[in-house]
Design a protein around this motif. Structure first.
Motif, PDB file in Angstrom:
ATOM      1  N   ASN A  40     -10.981   3.076   4.289  1.00 19.31           N
ATOM      2  CA  ASN A  40     -11.273   2.030   3.139  1.00 19.31           C
ATOM      3  C   ASN A  40     -10.192   1.243   2.670  1.00 19.31           C
ATOM      4  O   ASN A  40     -10.291   0.623   1.154  1.00 19.31           O
ATOM      5  N   GLY A  41      -9.276   1.266   3.609  1.00 21.89           N
ATOM      6  CA  GLY A  41      -8.122   0.558   1.856  1.00 21.89           C
ATOM      7  C   GLY A  41      -7.562   1.739   0.971  1.00 21.89           C
ATOM      8  O   GLY A  41      -6.390   1.061   0.372  1.00 21.89           O
ATOM      9  N   LYS A  42      -8.261   2.681   0.910  1.00 22.07           N
ATOM     10  CA  LYS A  42      -7.401   3.529  -0.163  1.00 22.07           C
ATOM     11  C   LYS A  42      -6.736   5.077   0.650  1.00 22.07           C
ATOM     12  O   LYS A  42      -7.686   5.323   1.239  1.00 22.07           O
ATOM     13  N   CYS A  71     -10.694   9.655  -3.385  1.00 20.05           N
ATOM     14  CA  CYS A  71     -11.524   8.837  -2.629  1.00 20.05           C
ATOM     15  C   CYS A  71     -11.847   7.812  -3.329  1.00 20.05           C
ATOM     16  O   CYS A  71     -12.716   7.435  -4.470  1.00 20.05           O
ATOM     17  N   ASP A 120       0.621  -1.259   0.106  1.00 25.58           N
ATOM     18  CA  ASP A 120       0.049  -0.019  -0.085  1.00 25.58           C
ATOM     19  C   ASP A 120       1.439   1.506  -0.165  1.00 25.58           C
ATOM     20  O   ASP A 120       0.572   2.342  -0.809  1.00 25.58           O
ATOM     21  N   THR A 174      -6.442   8.938   0.612  1.00 27.22           N
ATOM     22  CA  THR A 174      -7.363   9.682   0.674  1.00 27.22           C
ATOM     23  C   THR A 174      -6.284  10.991   0.304  1.00 27.22           C
ATOM     24  O   THR A 174      -6.701  12.272  -0.275  1.00 27.22           O
ATOM     25  N   HIS A 196      -0.297   3.811  -9.160  1.00 28.83           N
ATOM     26  CA  HIS A 196      -1.756   3.214  -8.933  1.00 28.83           C
ATOM     27  C   HIS A 196      -2.018   3.728  -7.242  1.00 28.83           C
ATOM     28  O   HIS A 196      -3.123   3.091  -6.919  1.00 28.83           O
ATOM     29  N   GLU A 197      -2.100   5.335  -7.249  1.00 30.80           N
ATOM     30  CA  GLU A 197      -2.902   6.016  -6.219  1.00 30.80           C
ATOM     31  C   GLU A 197      -2.021   5.036  -4.659  1.00 30.80           C
ATOM     32  O   GLU A 197      -2.342   5.728  -4.299  1.00 30.80           O
ATOM     33  N   LYS A 198      -0.942   4.929  -5.122  1.00 33.42           N
ATOM     34  CA  LYS A 198      -0.317   3.863  -4.045  1.00 33.42           C
ATOM     35  C   LYS A 198       0.896   5.002  -3.798  1.00 33.42           C
ATOM     36  O   LYS A 198       1.933   4.726  -4.933  1.00 33.42           O
ATOM     37  N   MET A 245      -5.082   6.574   5.190  1.00 31.68           N
ATOM     38  CA  MET A 245      -6.516   5.468   4.439  1.00 31.68           C
ATOM     39  C   MET A 245      -7.606   5.900   4.903  1.00 31.68           C
ATOM     40  O   MET A 245      -8.026   5.463   5.866  1.00 31.68           O
TER      41      MET A 245
END
Length: 433
Positions: free
Chosen positions: A372-374, A433, A285, A376, A302-304, A370
């Motif tokens: 829900n796993g993403k 998001c 992540d 922001t 990949h937005e990580k 983070m």
């Protein structure tokens, strides 16, 4: 909704105890760190009382601090650490194992070193109220004697660090390829290899490949440098990431790497970019980089987030208490020289080296959220380490709100297409998001 906050810092080279109540500016740094759930730092030291013998080779300064310095690190509120770096084995296997023991006595959660390769490679796990976080840590910068060794059917493994080895290929134009061939013939640099080929012990190099001692030239249409991670190490680390992905909600990777493919240390080597992206592809992540003691750019893959280097967090190299025989002999100094005189000699009384480089003493702490796993949002908090203070006082972080540091980091991040928004002395990277 699951929400977890993270903060990460760069290299912590700590050699002095904090005064009672902390140094001036300590409380603001501590409060910021403690606002987050996951609090990471890179321990670029060994912590013991001469429980290991000095190695013949060090990462620059033989790095040993009293284990009580770990208490100072904990006073910031950190709860997750990397121990794999070019100083991990400054005091040989005894120093590695002693450091591990002192960390475990304090219930500190860390990854990157171990009693053998499997132990050094595996993830550690941090439990927070809403999230289980895994950390895999490795180093690309190390002497080969510092690599942890694997177990065999008959023998135990070797203590050390989790290695990421890499190879560099020098692509050269036909003109320069011919020059390299002529120089190889003149110097006999490949004589041993050529004898092995002649005697059938080694296969000849492929057409268009020229070994040059330990270097490799490859015939190409232009001159350029390629570096890539060694597949055995890459695959092992990817395997640990995939295992951690099954066992945790969030997976972090920490990588210590000084290398660049050019003279510009602000630009990470190609192998480090490849490694970091493959880590994300395997399930990481975030990738937290450190090592060159200065900032490098930030990439969103990949937005990580990939932080190629967070620079320094603590940098007290000149006040290390002891240095071994080898340090003085290497500098052609009497072996009864004291550390202060050694450091003055090395820096030519503070006129050369890291002490006069602005970028070494200005950095950021990186926070992110983070949900829900993403990821922001990423927040970047500028710090300074007291470049102009005397040796006895410099090297500890204070928050500055210095927008010049943020603008500098924004320029380093532009090649990755990353935009940093600056407001009220804090940098922000906004994600969807």
């Amino acid at each position: 909704m699951s929400r977890t906050t993270f903060i990460a810092t760069g290299d912590a080279f700590i050699t002095r105890r904090f005064p009672e109540g902390g140094y001036e500016g300590f409380e603001a740094v501590r409060e910021l760190i403690q606002q987050h759930d996951v609090k990471f730092s890179n321990l670029e030291m060994t912590f013991h009382r001469q429980e290991g013998y000095p190695a013949a080779f060090s990462g620059g300064t033989w790095a040993m601090a009293d284990p009580e310095m770990l208490d100072s690190m904990q006073s910031y509120g950190f709860n997750l650490y990397n121990t794999a770096n070019n100083h991990s084995c400054d005091y040989s296997h005894g120093g590695v194992l002693a450091t591990i023991n002192h960390l475990r006595e304090r219930s500190m959660i860390f990854a990157g070193t171990g009693k053998n390769l499997a132990d050094a490679s595996r993830p550690c796990y941090l439990e927070t109220k809403e999230t289980r976080v895994a950390l895999i840590a490795a180093s690309a910068t190390f002497h080969e004697s510092g690599m942890a060794g694997g177990q065999s059917g008959d023998m135990e493994g070797r203590p050390g660090l989790n290695p990421l080895r890499f190879e560099t290929i020098y692509h050269v134009s036909p003109e320069n390829y011919q020059k390299a061939k002529e120089l190889a013939a003149l110097t006999k640099v490949n004589a041993s290899m050529e004898n092995s080929v002649k005697n059938g012990y080694q296969n000849p190099p492929e057409e268009g490949i020229l070994p040059f001692g330990c270097y490799r030239f490859e015939l190409d249409t232009k001159d350029w440098i390629e570096s890539r991670p060694k597949e055995a190490d890459m695959a092992r680390i990817e395997g640990e990431i995939k295992e951690a992905r099954l066992q945790a909600d969030v997976v972090l990777v920490s990588i210590h790497a000084h290398e660049s493919d050019t003279e510009n240390m602000k630009v990470p080597a190609m192998f480090l970019e490849t490694f970091s992206r493959r880590c994300v592809d395997a399930g990481a992540d975030a990738v937290i980089g450190h090592g060159p003691h200065e900032l490098r750019g930030i990439e969103l893959y990949h937005e990580k987030p990939i932080f190629y280097s967070l620079g320094n967090f603590l940098f007290e190299t000149e006040t290390v208490e002891l240095q071994p025989y080898d340090a003085y002999v290497n500098k052609k100094m009497p072996v009864d020289t004291k550390v202060g005189a050694y450091m003055s000699n090395r820096s030519k009384n503070g006129t050369v080296g890291y002490g006069v480089l602005h970028e070494i003493w200005h950095s950021v702490m990186a926070g992110w959220t983070m949900e829900n796993g993403k990821v922001t949002q990423i927040q970047l908090y500028p710090i300074a380490l007291g470049m102009d203070r005397p040796r006895s006082q410099k090297g500890v972080p204070v928050l500055t709100g210095d927008e010049k540091t943020l603008q500098y980091l924004a320029e380093l991040s532009k090649p990755y297409g990353t935009e940093i928004r600056i407001k009220n002395g804090v940098g922000y990277i906004d994600l969807s998001c």
